[in-house]
Design a protein around this motif. Structure first.
Motif, PDB file in Angstrom:
ATOM      1  N   GLY A 304       0.807  -1.208   0.000  1.00 40.45           N
ATOM      2  CA  GLY A 304       0.000   0.000   0.000  1.00 40.45           C
ATOM      3  C   GLY A 304       0.843   1.261   0.000  1.00 40.45           C
ATOM      4  O   GLY A 304       0.522   2.244  -0.683  1.00 40.45           O
ATOM      5  N   LEU A 305       1.966   1.231   0.733  1.00 40.04           N
ATOM      6  CA  LEU A 305       2.809   2.419   0.827  1.00 40.04           C
ATOM      7  C   LEU A 305       3.674   2.632  -0.419  1.00 40.04           C
ATOM      8  O   LEU A 305       4.317   3.678  -0.544  1.00 40.04           O
ATOM      9  N   LYS A 309       4.927   8.656  -0.607  1.00 35.20           N
ATOM     10  CA  LYS A 309       6.268   9.221  -0.553  1.00 35.20           C
ATOM     11  C   LYS A 309       7.116   8.566   0.535  1.00 35.20           C
ATOM     12  O   LYS A 309       8.287   8.925   0.707  1.00 35.20           O
ATOM     13  N   LEU A 310       6.553   7.655   1.277  1.00 38.32           N
ATOM     14  CA  LEU A 310       7.275   6.940   2.319  1.00 38.32           C
ATOM     15  C   LEU A 310       7.889   5.668   1.740  1.00 38.32           C
ATOM     16  O   LEU A 310       7.194   4.877   1.098  1.00 38.32           O
ATOM     17  N   ARG A 311       9.178   5.459   1.969  1.00 41.01           N
ATOM     18  CA  ARG A 311       9.864   4.278   1.405  1.00 41.01           C
ATOM     19  C   ARG A 311      10.038   3.225   2.493  1.00 41.01           C
ATOM     20  O   ARG A 311      10.827   3.402   3.422  1.00 41.01           O
ATOM     21  N   PRO A 312       9.293   2.107   2.406  1.00 41.95           N
ATOM     22  CA  PRO A 312       9.412   1.069   3.431  1.00 41.95           C
ATOM     23  C   PRO A 312      10.782   0.390   3.394  1.00 41.95           C
ATOM     24  O   PRO A 312      11.326   0.115   2.327  1.00 41.95           O
ATOM     25  N   THR A 378      -8.050  -1.147   9.304  1.00 42.60           N
ATOM     26  CA  THR A 378      -7.261  -0.070   9.911  1.00 42.60           C
ATOM     27  C   THR A 378      -6.045   0.247   9.055  1.00 42.60           C
ATOM     28  O   THR A 378      -5.731   1.419   8.795  1.00 42.60           O
ATOM     29  N   LEU A 379      -5.352  -0.797   8.594  1.00 40.75           N
ATOM     30  CA  LEU A 379      -4.175  -0.587   7.749  1.00 40.75           C
ATOM     31  C   LEU A 379      -4.558   0.108   6.447  1.00 40.75           C
ATOM     32  O   LEU A 379      -3.868   1.036   5.995  1.00 40.75           O
ATOM     33  N   ASP A 380      -5.652  -0.317   5.842  1.00 40.93           N
ATOM     34  CA  ASP A 380      -6.068   0.289   4.568  1.00 40.93           C
ATOM     35  C   ASP A 380      -6.425   1.758   4.749  1.00 40.93           C
ATOM     36  O   ASP A 380      -6.097   2.584   3.884  1.00 40.93           O
ATOM     37  N   GLU A 384      -4.413   4.864   2.940  1.00 45.81           N
ATOM     38  CA  GLU A 384      -5.084   5.893   2.142  1.00 45.81           C
ATOM     39  C   GLU A 384      -4.666   7.290   2.593  1.00 45.81           C
ATOM     40  O   GLU A 384      -4.419   8.172   1.753  1.00 45.81           O
ATOM     41  N   LYS A 385      -4.577   7.496   3.880  1.00 50.56           N
ATOM     42  CA  LYS A 385      -4.176   8.815   4.393  1.00 50.56           C
ATOM     43  C   LYS A 385      -2.717   9.117   4.068  1.00 50.56           C
ATOM     44  O   LYS A 385      -2.366  10.244   3.698  1.00 50.56           O
ATOM     45  N   LEU A 386      -1.860   8.118   4.191  1.00 48.67           N
ATOM     46  CA  LEU A 386      -0.420   8.343   3.961  1.00 48.67           C
ATOM     47  C   LEU A 386      -0.103   8.510   2.473  1.00 48.67           C
ATOM     48  O   LEU A 386       0.811   9.260   2.104  1.00 48.67           O
ATOM     49  N   VAL A 387      -0.842   7.837   1.615  1.00 46.77           N
ATOM     50  CA  VAL A 387      -0.643   7.996   0.182  1.00 46.77           C
ATOM     51  C   VAL A 387      -1.009   9.400  -0.269  1.00 46.77           C
ATOM     52  O   VAL A 387      -0.446   9.937  -1.230  1.00 46.77           O
TER      53      VAL A 387
END
Length: 389
Positions: A304-305, A309-312, A378-380, A384-387
């Motif tokens: 999902g990430l 802009k966050l790189r896991p 919860t993860l989804d 969505e917010k982080l994307v």
């Protein structure tokens, strides 16, 4: 009268702070490490039955015998080392009390204790309470060419002195998700062969290891097990952090000292929950599927990430995932964690909080820790917010 503090640098933990902020702002809490779902119904039924039928009075100080035996059997099955259930195993009020009692019992004024940064925030304050001296050795942080933390055994060896009393390990590692490998135990054996120090091995996430890799514990090597205090927790394994049931395993003479502190701090631990867990472990094999359960959640969050802009970074174990936030700019990790909670509605934990000075340059690598011990919905919602950042 103003009290004279023993811990002048300690306030509320970052976990309490970020959870309170998440609650205040009605944000999704991927910060503090606890599930947002119930434990297995069979486990709940076993505990309820124990409450209804007893025992409901004080447990033996060392723990309910049938649970200590179940812990012994579990360790033999997973790590191959055989502890004596009567003399070597103590049931504690979570891994927190096991760690605290072990440090207070075994560290004396002037003793040095090596901590590997980033390190769990409990260790240094308790070493200070024991009048010991924390000696911090940093892992090598992630780089573009090597996007993971890794241990520097040469630096650890250089930190050992005649005053070194203990080395604290925490693998699978919180917060990085790093696990030990056999070559790590080779290096540890080589160092310990020339120095007389104890090993405190915090293995709270021992059953959450990914990609088919085994959990590697110092207790798998007899030479290390003879000087090792093993700490773990049913809270993480059974999705029941609020029950605070952990355990501490060590050779008899070490356990005897730890129990002296344990009996005068909590004496004994919740009796029916101990009995319920012991009953559950006899008939249920949920532990065997725990790694696969959490790997699916890890992969869901990573996938999902990928659009954000966050790189896991790669997580080898635990239920935590680190993300590189460099694309959002540079600065203190804590400031960004607060900003994300306020503006994106997702609470995280800055990895800088696991260092001695969270505001220092050496503690800020533009990394945040996300907990994926959450329902898929919860993860989804968090994704969505982080994307959208």
């Amino acid at each position: 009268m103003n009290p004279k503090t023993k811990l002048p640098l300690v306030g509320d933990t970052i976990f309490s702070e970020m959870s309170a902020l998440a609650q205040q702002l009605n944000a999704i809490n991927l910060g503090q490490g606890f599930p947002d779902y119930q434990p297995d119904s069979e486990l709940l039924n076993a505990v309820c039955q124990a409450i209804q039928q007893g025992p409901n009075q004080y447990a033996p100080m060392t723990g309910v015998p049938v649970l200590r035996q179940a812990i012994r059997d579990k360790i033999i099955a997973h790590q191959g080392y055989s502890y004596d259930a009567d003399t070597d195993i103590t049931v504690t009020s979570g891994a927190t009390e096991a760690l605290t009692s072990s440090i207070l019992a075994l560290i004396h004024p002037g003793d040095e204790v090596i901590l590997i940064d980033p390190s769990y925030d409990l260790y240094a304050p308790v070493v200070t309470l024991a009048n010991g001296a924390p000696v911090r050795v940093a892992m090598n942080p992630p780089t573009k060419d090597r996007p993971r933390f890794h241990l520097d055994w040469n630096a650890i060896a250089d930190a050992v002195t005649p005053k070194t009393r203990m080395l604290i390990l925490n693998f699978p590692h919180n917060p990085s998700g790093l696990t030990l490998r056999e070559e790590d135990l080779d290096a540890l054996e080589q160092i310990s062969a020339n120095h007389d120090f104890l090993i405190l091995s915090d293995e709270a996430y021992e059953h959450i290891v990914f990609d088919g890799q085994p959990h590697v514990s110092p207790t798998s090597r007899p030479a290390l097990a003879s000087r090792c205090v093993l700490v773990s927790s049913f809270a993480k394994t059974l999705h029941a952090t609020g029950w605070k049931i952990g355990y501490c395993c060590a050779p008899g003479p070490l356990s005897q000292e730890i129990r002296k502190v344990h009996q005068f701090s909590v004496f004994s631990v919740n009796t029916p929950i101990q009995a319920g867990i012991a009953s559950y472990l006899k008939t249920n094999h949920a532990i065997q599927g725990l790694s696969a359960f959490y790997q699916r959640k890890r992969d869901r969050l990573v996938q999902g990430l990928s659009a954000s802009k966050l790189r896991p970074l790669h997580s080898e174990g635990t239920f935590f995932l680190l993300v590189d936030t460099s694309a959002l700019g540079h600065g203190l990790e804590k400031d960004l964690a607060i900003r994300l909670t306020q503006e994106a509605g997702v609470a995280t934990i800055p990895v800088s909080a696991f260092y001695a000075d969270p505001a220092s340059r050496n503690a800020n690598h533009q990394l945040l820790r996300l907990c994926f011990a959450k329902q898929d919905t919860t993860l989804d919602a968090a994704i969505e917010k982080l994307v959208s950042l």
